[in-house]
Enzyme design. Sequence first.
Site, mmCIF file in Angstrom:
data_model
loop_
_atom_site.group_PDB
_atom_site.id
_atom_site.type_symbol
_atom_site.label_atom_id
_atom_site.label_comp_id
_atom_site.label_asym_id
_atom_site.label_seq_id
_atom_site.Cartn_x
_atom_site.Cartn_y
_atom_site.Cartn_z
ATOM 1 C CB VAL A 81 1.204 -54.579 -17.885
ATOM 2 C CG1 VAL A 81 2.630 -54.595 -17.358
ATOM 3 C CG2 VAL A 81 1.112 -53.832 -19.210
ATOM 4 C CD GLU A 169 -17.171 -34.527 -11.632
ATOM 5 O OE1 GLU A 169 -16.561 -35.521 -12.046
ATOM 6 O OE2 GLU A 169 -17.173 -33.430 -12.227
#
Length: 409
Positions: A81, A169
């Site tokens: 887009v 993480e």
Amino acid sequence: MQTPKIVILGAGYGGLITSRQLEKTLKNGEAEVTLINKHDYHYISTQLHKTGAGTAPDEKITLHIPDLLKTGKVQFKRGTVQNVNFTAKKVQLESGEVIDYDYLMIGLGFDVSTFGIPGVEENAFKIKSFRSTKAIHNHMLRQFAAFKEDQDPSRLTFAVAGAGFTGIEMIGELIEAMPKLCRKYDIPVSETRIINIEAYETVLPGFDQKAIDFTAGYLRKNGVELMTSTKILECSPTSITLDNGEELPSRTLIWSGGVRGNTLLEELALPISKGRIVIDKFLRVKGMDNVFCIGDAALFLKNDGTPLPPTAQVAIQQAEVCGPNLVATLRGQQLKAFEYHHKGTVASIGNKAAVGKVFGLKISGLFAALMKQVIEARYLFVLGGPGLVIKQLFRAGKPQSELAVSKQK
Ligand SMILES: Cc1cc2nc3c(=O)[nH]c(=O)nc-3n(C[C@H](O)[C@H](O)[C@H](O)COP(=O)(O)OP(=O)(O)OC[C@H]3O[C@@H](n4cnc5c(N)ncnc54)[C@H](O)[C@@H]3O)c2cc1C
């Protein structure tokens, strides 16, 4: 009368689950639905740190989008887009193609915030998409190979900026990855450094003290150098300048300093705040009846005036309301107000440990790591039902839970 057209931008958690909701709710022929995404695969963004460290195979992190659309009610279109004309109701793709819509859902996700720190945009690696994290792993492999030639220690110094949820993480996966990489290149683990740089005083700012202590202890026990209360001033291809005067020789800075809405959103003529599109309680863009926006791209203010965080949990819950609200709009029915129910947060630290809170219960260690896998499996369940959970679990040859249990011995 022409069949109404619904167009969904982005096949992340928000876009895909909205599509599934439409598949369930729309009658055959009631609307033409098109889901547009940059790639023909969905990446499981909550596990991108594993791609970065190379601790999970690509097939576990990416899912072929057309395979997830089962009923023929939603058509997939691969495209990037570029802009949207909200007056003419047209989506412009980079390819030059223009797609008409009557109802639009924007789920274009997040971008990484680098806060204008010199050199970070150009030289640091981002945990942003499957491609950007794959680039981290490929770069690490190149550094190991080059170290065999020149023994330059900056090659094996891996720094992660940020000790928030994503940074921790990422560090956890680097801990898992390092021994395997060292074996592959026949280099002692002692030659490698993992450094976590955080501007705040602690890791996991915002978590409770027990979780902070557990995480900091776990990282130190695994050889991670923690630099809290330390700011990055600049980053070059070969070094990181810190506010304590240190010039850290490192060719790998993995940036996880924060996220913002997709930068494309700023090109759209929409109400924007803090890089995200301001939405109302029905998940519509403020002031528009036919344009919805959810997930990381959206700014939803709670009753106390604070925004919901950019998480998969929020994106999924919003999609579960957004799909039915799109259908209600085209049928001229009453829309449902969105209410968020926080179920908990669990940050993994590799495969064997995690910390967090689930349904009010504080958890840490191996149990929390198993809980994290249950949460990930739930995301898969919502995306593709039990079949997808089983398929993904066995894709790597060995189910994740089996891995975690075998490490206990
Ligand atoms: C490493 C990591 C760990 C995380 N862990 C957790 C966790 O444990 N729990 C949790 O709740 N959240 C977690 N998150 C946050 C979570 O991943 C995001 O909040 C979630 O992905 C947002 O979903 P979304 O649908 O809004 O956007 P995204 O998942 O980002 O999807 C956006 C989609 O839009 C596509 N797109 C972007 N630009 C264009 C364009 N111009 N044209 C076409 N397509 C485009 C992208 O390719 C993508 O498919 C984590 C994030 C990261 C990075």
